[in-house]
Design a protein around this motif. Structure first.
Motif, short mmCIF file in Angstrom:
data_model
loop_
_atom_site.label_atom_id
_atom_site.label_comp_id
_atom_site.label_asym_id
_atom_site.label_seq_id
_atom_site.Cartn_x
_atom_site.Cartn_y
_atom_site.Cartn_z
N GLU A 83 -2.29 14.77 -0.58
CA GLU A 83 -1.48 14.40 -1.73
C GLU A 83 -0.42 13.36 -1.36
O GLU A 83 -0.12 12.48 -2.14
N ASN A 84 0.16 13.48 -0.17
CA ASN A 84 1.19 12.50 0.17
C ASN A 84 0.69 11.36 1.07
O ASN A 84 1.46 10.70 1.75
N PHE A 85 -0.61 11.15 1.03
CA PHE A 85 -1.19 10.02 1.75
C PHE A 85 -1.49 8.92 0.73
O PHE A 85 -2.15 9.16 -0.28
N VAL A 86 -0.96 7.73 0.98
CA VAL A 86 -1.16 6.63 0.04
C VAL A 86 -2.49 5.95 0.35
O VAL A 86 -2.74 5.54 1.49
N VAL A 87 -3.33 5.84 -0.66
CA VAL A 87 -4.68 5.32 -0.45
C VAL A 87 -4.79 3.90 -0.97
O VAL A 87 -4.28 3.58 -2.04
N GLY A 88 -5.43 3.06 -0.18
CA GLY A 88 -5.67 1.67 -0.59
C GLY A 88 -7.00 1.21 0.01
O GLY A 88 -7.73 2.00 0.59
N ARG A 89 -7.25 -0.07 -0.15
CA ARG A 89 -8.54 -0.61 0.25
C ARG A 89 -8.90 -0.29 1.71
O ARG A 89 -10.03 0.09 2.03
N SER A 90 -7.91 -0.42 2.60
CA SER A 90 -8.24 -0.34 4.03
C SER A 90 -8.33 1.09 4.57
O SER A 90 -8.70 1.29 5.71
N ASN A 91 -7.97 2.07 3.76
CA ASN A 91 -8.08 3.44 4.28
C ASN A 91 -8.84 4.38 3.34
O ASN A 91 -8.95 5.56 3.59
N ILE A 236 -9.88 2.75 10.56
CA ILE A 236 -8.83 2.79 9.55
C ILE A 236 -7.96 1.56 9.78
O ILE A 236 -7.65 1.21 10.92
N GLY A 237 -7.62 0.88 8.70
CA GLY A 237 -6.82 -0.33 8.84
C GLY A 237 -5.63 -0.27 7.90
O GLY A 237 -5.30 0.78 7.35
N LEU A 238 -4.99 -1.41 7.75
CA LEU A 238 -3.87 -1.49 6.79
C LEU A 238 -3.85 -2.91 6.24
O LEU A 238 -3.52 -3.85 6.95
N ASP A 239 -4.26 -3.05 4.98
CA ASP A 239 -4.22 -4.39 4.37
C ASP A 239 -2.88 -4.57 3.68
O ASP A 239 -2.14 -3.60 3.45
N GLU A 240 -2.59 -5.80 3.31
CA GLU A 240 -1.27 -6.12 2.76
C GLU A 240 -0.96 -5.33 1.48
O GLU A 240 0.12 -4.80 1.30
N GLU A 241 -1.96 -5.23 0.61
CA GLU A 241 -1.73 -4.55 -0.67
C GLU A 241 -1.38 -3.08 -0.45
O GLU A 241 -0.43 -2.56 -1.04
N THR A 242 -2.13 -2.44 0.41
CA THR A 242 -1.86 -1.02 0.70
C THR A 242 -0.50 -0.86 1.36
O THR A 242 0.24 0.08 1.09
N ARG A 243 -0.18 -1.82 2.23
CA ARG A 243 1.10 -1.78 2.90
C ARG A 243 2.24 -1.80 1.86
O ARG A 243 3.20 -1.04 1.96
N LEU A 244 2.09 -2.64 0.85
CA LEU A 244 3.11 -2.72 -0.19
C LEU A 244 3.18 -1.43 -1.02
O LEU A 244 4.25 -0.95 -1.34
#
Ligand code: ADP
Ligand code: MG
Length: 395
Positions: A83-91, A236-244
């Motif tokens: 629940e407290n994990f933010v999900v985006g393209r890279s993960n 697992i990565g971190l793209d800019e959008e997910t980072r934001l």
């Protein structure tokens, strides 16, 4: 335990066959019978339980999904959840696999091998997977490779290696973090291999996490590496959008309003590392300083970009774990300029390049300084690069 089964057999020869499929937890005062489902539980309660009363201990019966917590030290940190994990393209792929594993351990993907740089949420996901599976009644165990290694050594010293292995017989979901630390630990590898083989034979789930791909792990036996690679391997990565996204989420979590300006400010001053982002926001919160005239990190990223271009590489190449000479060389130079032109600390530089302690930058920079002293052509290259960097960065 064996006594209890004997006791059951005396009471009902038929029941003992079924009881072998149940998990039996015995303590000095009680016996807990965990059945795979509610039907078995009813059956035990209706037909057998009354005949087991004179065993001399309290008899408890629970079905598998009623057992909401592990009954041993499981290493899981409750604060890390899906629940407290933010999900985006890279993960999101890793996230989905972990959720699937938590609902059906052993069923689909086993083993799962997750790798990626520091501070990208690998440990978070591992704990989240364990916590979710545990809530659903699966016996889960989290250990870092170092915990595992220490437990092996302790068990050998105390002559309790078999007990050590017995513990894993109950486990349905085993989560091993930071397996790169197995490097060079031969005995630990032998015991982990054994654990793997027994769990695998029982169709139980294992998830491994590492900061690098199995092929880049040094001094680990071939057979263990081949087991790591025998299921799903996923980065697992971190793209800019997910980072934001993450920055917004963390700002709110810390009670700061995620205005565009503040999000930008955090983004410019931190790298691709959520731990660093959290640290930065925490500092903002405590100091109350939410803007600074110049952002060192942004300049650091500029240096990376310019050096990468100079060597025909991509900026993200310089942050990769690799043995490729050309990349290492470029990275060392970029680190060197972060130090000499921007005055960043070794820890800051290590962080910027995805390392976890200051020695990473320290050794790299030292090696540039030494080469510079010995090699006249290298010295000239540095002077030229320095001039062009100063111009580009208006320093
Ligand atoms: P790793 O094990 O990959 O080095 P961690 O899992 O320890 O990284 O993550 C570092 C910190 O960042 C933790 O506090 C974690 O909760 C947080 N974090 C990482 N990724 C995310 C994410 N996608 N959403 C929310 N928090 C995250
Ligand atoms: Mg970790």
């Amino acid at each position: 335990m064996r006594d209890f089964m004997l006791f059951v057999e005396q009471r009902d020869r038929f029941a003992v066959g079924l009881f072998r499929q149940f998990r039996i937890e015995e303590t000095p005062s009680r016996v807990l019978i965990i059945t795979p489902n509610i039907e078995y539980k009813r059956w035990v309660l209706e037909y057998i339980k009354s005949r087991l009363q004179d065993y001399g201990k309290e008899i408890l019966v629970k079905s598998h999904d009623e057992v909401s917590k592990n009954d041993f030290e499981d290493g899981l940190l409750e604060k890390y959840t899906f629940e407290n994990f933010v999900v985006g393209r890279s993960n999101e792929v890793v996230y989905r696999i972990c959720k699937e594993v938590a609902s059906n351990p052993g069923a689909t993907f086993s083993p799962v091998f997750i790798y990626g740089g520091v501070g990208l949420g690998k440990s978070h996901l591992l704990h989240a997977t364990g916590n979710a599976a545990k809530r659903r009644g699966f016996v889960s165990l989290y250990m870092s490779a170092n915990d595992f290694s220490e437990a092996v050594i302790r068990s050998i010293r105390e002559g309790k290696l078999e007990e050590f292995h017995a513990r894993f017989k109950k486990v349905e979901l085993l989560l091993i973090d930071d397996v790169q630390f197995l490097s060079g630990k031969e005995r630990t590898q032998v015991e982990l291999f054994r654990v793997f083989e027994t769990m695998h034979a029982r169709d139980k789930q294992i998830v491994f996490v590492s900061d690098r791909h199995p092929k880049d792990i040094k001094d680990v036996s071939e057979r263990l590496l081949s087991r790591f690679a025998s299921g799903v391997i996923i980065e697992i990565g971190l793209d800019e959008e997910t980072r934001l996204f993450i920055i917004r989420h963390k700002l709110s979590q810390f009670g700061l309003e995620p205005t565009e300006e503040l999000v930008r400010y955090v983004a410019d001053n931190t790298g691709y590392n959520v731990r660093e982002i959290e640290g930065f926001i925490k500092t903002l919160k405590t100091t109350g300083i939410t803007s600074l005239p110049k952002s060192i990190h942004k300049l650091g990223e500029e240096i990376i970009k310019l050096i990468a271009r100079n060597f025909n590489l991509k900026p993200e190449d310089l942050k990769k774990k690799t043995k490729e000479r050309r990349i290492i060389n470029a990275r060392q130079l970029a680190m060197y300029f972060c130090k000499t032109l921007l005055g960043m600390t070794h820890s800051e530089i290590s962080g910027l390049f995805g390392g976890n302690d200051h020695t990473f930058a320290l050794y790299s920079i030292r090696s540039v300084e030494e080469k510079r002293k010995k090699d006249r052509r290298y010295e000239l290259m540095i002077l030229t690069l320095e001039k062009s960097l100063r111009k580009h960065l208006s320093l």
